[in-house]
Design an enzyme around this catalytic site. Structure first.
Site, PDB file in Angstrom:
ATOM      1  N   LYS A 173     144.569 -45.656   6.383  1.00 36.92           N
ATOM      2  CA  LYS A 173     143.054 -46.195   5.035  1.00 36.92           C
ATOM      3  C   LYS A 173     142.352 -47.209   6.862  1.00 36.92           C
ATOM      4  O   LYS A 173     140.872 -46.930   6.414  1.00 36.92           O
ATOM      5  CB  LYS A 173     143.603 -47.376   3.986  1.00 36.92           C
ATOM      6  CG  LYS A 173     143.746 -46.047   3.352  1.00 36.92           C
ATOM      7  CD  LYS A 173     144.595 -47.023   1.547  1.00 36.92           C
ATOM      8  CE  LYS A 173     144.906 -46.812   0.681  1.00 36.92           C
ATOM      9  NZ  LYS A 173     145.651 -47.207  -0.025  1.00 36.92           N
ATOM     10  N   LYS A 176     148.623 -36.252   1.599  1.00 40.27           N
ATOM     11  CA  LYS A 176     149.410 -36.193   0.686  1.00 40.27           C
ATOM     12  C   LYS A 176     148.676 -36.111  -1.006  1.00 40.27           C
ATOM     13  O   LYS A 176     147.165 -35.909  -0.923  1.00 40.27           O
ATOM     14  CB  LYS A 176     149.921 -38.024   0.611  1.00 40.27           C
ATOM     15  CG  LYS A 176     150.430 -38.327  -1.462  1.00 40.27           C
ATOM     16  CD  LYS A 176     150.655 -39.288  -0.483  1.00 40.27           C
ATOM     17  CE  LYS A 176     149.232 -40.189  -1.502  1.00 40.27           C
ATOM     18  NZ  LYS A 176     149.532 -41.628  -1.398  1.00 40.27           N
ATOM     19  N   LYS A 183     145.285 -39.594  -5.380  1.00 45.19           N
ATOM     20  CA  LYS A 183     144.376 -40.941  -6.575  1.00 45.19           C
ATOM     21  C   LYS A 183     142.876 -40.877  -6.124  1.00 45.19           C
ATOM     22  O   LYS A 183     141.635 -40.461  -6.766  1.00 45.19           O
ATOM     23  CB  LYS A 183     145.248 -41.129  -7.686  1.00 45.19           C
ATOM     24  CG  LYS A 183     145.451 -42.458  -7.425  1.00 45.19           C
ATOM     25  CD  LYS A 183     145.757 -43.751  -8.674  1.00 45.19           C
ATOM     26  CE  LYS A 183     146.886 -44.375  -8.218  1.00 45.19           C
ATOM     27  NZ  LYS A 183     147.395 -44.802  -7.140  1.00 45.19           N
TER      28      LYS A 183
HETATM   29  P1  TYM Z   1     150.184 -45.910  -5.748  1.00 42.77           P
HETATM   30  O1  TYM Z   1     149.826 -46.224  -7.236  1.00 42.77           O
HETATM   31  O2  TYM Z   1     149.827 -44.912  -5.049  1.00 42.77           O
HETATM   32  O3  TYM Z   1     151.036 -44.540  -7.184  1.00 42.77           O
HETATM   33  C1  TYM Z   1     152.166 -44.767  -7.021  1.00 42.77           C
HETATM   34  C2  TYM Z   1     153.263 -44.323  -7.454  1.00 42.77           C
HETATM   35  O4  TYM Z   1     153.637 -42.158  -7.490  1.00 42.77           O
HETATM   36  C3  TYM Z   1     153.429 -42.290  -6.288  1.00 42.77           C
HETATM   37  N1  TYM Z   1     153.287 -41.738  -5.443  1.00 42.77           N
HETATM   38  C4  TYM Z   1     152.959 -40.101  -5.554  1.00 42.77           C
HETATM   39  N2  TYM Z   1     154.892 -39.259  -5.388  1.00 42.77           N
HETATM   40  C5  TYM Z   1     154.762 -37.812  -4.820  1.00 42.77           C
HETATM   41  N3  TYM Z   1     153.798 -37.412  -4.361  1.00 42.77           N
HETATM   42  C6  TYM Z   1     152.492 -37.971  -4.219  1.00 42.77           C
HETATM   43  N4  TYM Z   1     151.688 -37.559  -4.047  1.00 42.77           N
HETATM   44  C7  TYM Z   1     152.448 -39.145  -5.344  1.00 42.77           C
HETATM   45  N5  TYM Z   1     151.433 -40.234  -4.686  1.00 42.77           N
HETATM   46  C8  TYM Z   1     151.796 -41.778  -4.743  1.00 42.77           C
HETATM   47  C9  TYM Z   1     154.324 -43.624  -5.323  1.00 42.77           C
HETATM   48  O5  TYM Z   1     155.011 -43.120  -4.515  1.00 42.77           O
HETATM   49  C10 TYM Z   1     153.879 -44.588  -6.268  1.00 42.77           C
HETATM   50  O6  TYM Z   1     155.497 -44.814  -6.576  1.00 42.77           O
HETATM   51  N6  TYM Z   1     151.615 -49.572  -3.289  1.00 42.77           N
HETATM   52  C11 TYM Z   1     152.074 -48.742  -4.477  1.00 42.77           C
HETATM   53  C12 TYM Z   1     152.198 -49.794  -6.019  1.00 42.77           C
HETATM   54  C13 TYM Z   1     153.135 -50.844  -6.020  1.00 42.77           C
HETATM   55  C14 TYM Z   1     154.123 -50.964  -6.242  1.00 42.77           C
HETATM   56  C15 TYM Z   1     154.433 -52.515  -6.443  1.00 42.77           C
HETATM   57  C16 TYM Z   1     155.041 -50.044  -6.531  1.00 42.77           C
HETATM   58  C17 TYM Z   1     152.839 -52.322  -5.999  1.00 42.77           C
HETATM   59  N7  TYM Z   1     153.671 -52.606  -6.304  1.00 42.77           N
HETATM   60  C18 TYM Z   1     155.875 -52.789  -5.799  1.00 42.77           C
HETATM   61  C19 TYM Z   1     156.452 -50.276  -6.204  1.00 42.77           C
HETATM   62  C20 TYM Z   1     156.479 -51.357  -6.399  1.00 42.77           C
HETATM   63  C21 TYM Z   1     150.664 -48.373  -4.899  1.00 42.77           C
HETATM   64  O7  TYM Z   1     150.019 -47.997  -4.354  1.00 42.77           O
HETATM   65  O8  TYM Z   1     151.247 -46.707  -5.811  1.00 42.77           O
END
Ligand code: TYM
Length: 341
Positions: free
Chosen positions: A112, A197, A200
């Site tokens: 990023k 990937k 969003k």
């Molecule tokens: P985020 O918002 O990007 O995504 C939320 C969850 O969705 C999963 N995910 C995916 N899984 C499979 N294929 C994909 N293309 C895909 N895109 C997203 C992510 O792996 C995630 O589980 N940093 C984290 C949010 C966060 C978090 C936490 C998660 C902040 N604090 C504490 C767990 C525990 C994030 O950006 O997720």
């Protein structure tokens, strides 16, 4: 009972990747089998350029979609990160345990920040420190398991390292967490660029299926998915990433497995058609429930209010313990103040 914690960042409309990689598992399994806590991590939504009104809108929408996807506030805790101060409180303490080298090694930071610099933009300091805040999210709740997609595994690993290091230096304070990944679809790929990937926050709309896409839109996106030059349907993630991605999506939506689904499809066209219909069927109930919930915003607000109250009570004692352990002087309690006067 194991405590499970996970979260979603309101930086864009939620996608099929979020659903298959994480949310579906939270609703189908985690909330029934564990003491589960789910968070809309809005503080994480400010690590790149953001629009305040959009962040607020997406936070509300993400909360509504989590409930629409089946999270039941009777079974689990759902709340917004910024409503509970303990996250930011603990994050700073963990910054005093983490190193800058560790932060700079994080893949998401490298990707990023490089993208941002290539656009001529500046990189927010919070993008570098973001994994520490994520570790605080997890450690404040004493979570043993963190159900996430594959892209978050490195961040959970960091949370593990920080927990172990803190416990060794300052005495046992944190549960050491581990990531749990779904059996299939741990990394759903962009339909137009099957080696990246499905994210969003990406710009490439046609390659991303959003949870609120109408059936016709889903059909069009899946039918136009980039496949590979071969003709035979085989499951080979390295050699045939486009077809493998469709097979994984189909497997995740139908409960099958990608290898056997490959063997029952004679052409890419047939595979795309079945995948599109399976996705539409999987998203249908979520969309219907989302519509109902949008008609009752008071309910969602009440869930979040109550969720934050529960979350605060869970996180506070652990964060207080960490403050004491690392050497911060506890504030003087009221009665002692009175006695001193
Ligand atoms: P985020 O918002 O990007 O995504 C939320 C969850 O969705 C999963 N995910 C995916 N899984 C499979 N294929 C994909 N293309 C895909 N895109 C997203 C992510 O792996 C995630 O589980 N940093 C984290 C949010 C966060 C978090 C936490 C998660 C902040 N604090 C504490 C767990 C525990 C994030 O950006 O997720």
């Amino acid at each position: 009972m194991t405590r499970v914690f996970s979260g979603v960042k309101p930086t864009g409309h939620l996608t099929l990747g979020n659903y298959l990689g994480a949310m579906r598992q939270w609703a189908a399994v985690d909330q029934h089998e564990a003491d589960a806590v789910f968070c809309i991590v809005d503080l994480h939504g400010m690590t790149v350029d953001h629009d305040p009104a959009r962040l607020r809108r997406l936070t509300r929408q993400a909360a509504t979609l989590l409930l629409a996807a089946g999270l039941d506030p009777e079974l689990c805790t759902v709340f917004v990160q910024s409503h509970v101060d303990e996250h930011a409180r603990l994050s700073y303490v963990l910054e005093c345990v983490a190193t800058d080298g560790e932060m700079r090694r994080m893949i998401q930071y490298k990707d990023k920040s490089a993208r941002e610099r290539a656009r001529g933009g500046s990189v927010r300091l919070s993008l570098l420190t973001y994994p520490v805040l994520m570790a605080a999210d997890i450690l404040a709740y004493g979570a043993g398991e963190v159900p996430v997609g594959d892209d978050q595994a490195q961040h959970v690993e960091l949370a593990r390292d920080l927990a172990v290091r803190f416990n060794q230096r300052y005495g046992h304070t944190f549960v050491v967490p581990k990531a749990t990944l779904p059996r299939v679809a741990a990394r759903v790929m962009n339909l137009q660029e099957p080696t990246s990937k499905m994210g969003k926050s990406d710009d490439s709309g046609p390659g991303i299926v959003y949870l609120l896409d109408e059936p016709d839109v889903v059909r069009r996106k899946v039918l136009r998915a980039v496949t590979d030059s071969g003709r035979e349907v085989v499951y080979d993630r390295e050699g045939r990433p486009g077809v493998a991605n469709l097979l994984e999506i189909l497997a995740a939506c139908t409960g099958g497995n990608p290898e056997s689904l490959a063997s029952v499809h004679q052409s890419y066209g047939a595979l795309k058609k079945d995948t599109a219909e399976a996705v539409i069927e999987a998203l249908g109930p979520v969309q219907a429930r989302h519509k109902e919930l949008c008609a009752d915003p008071g309910y969602v607000e009440e869930v979040l209010r109550h969720g934050a109250e529960k979350a605060r009570a869970m996180a506070r004692p652990t964060v207080d313990t960490a403050y004491r352990a690392i050497g911060l002087l506890p504030p003087v309690a009221e009665p002692a103040l009175n006695a001193a006067r």
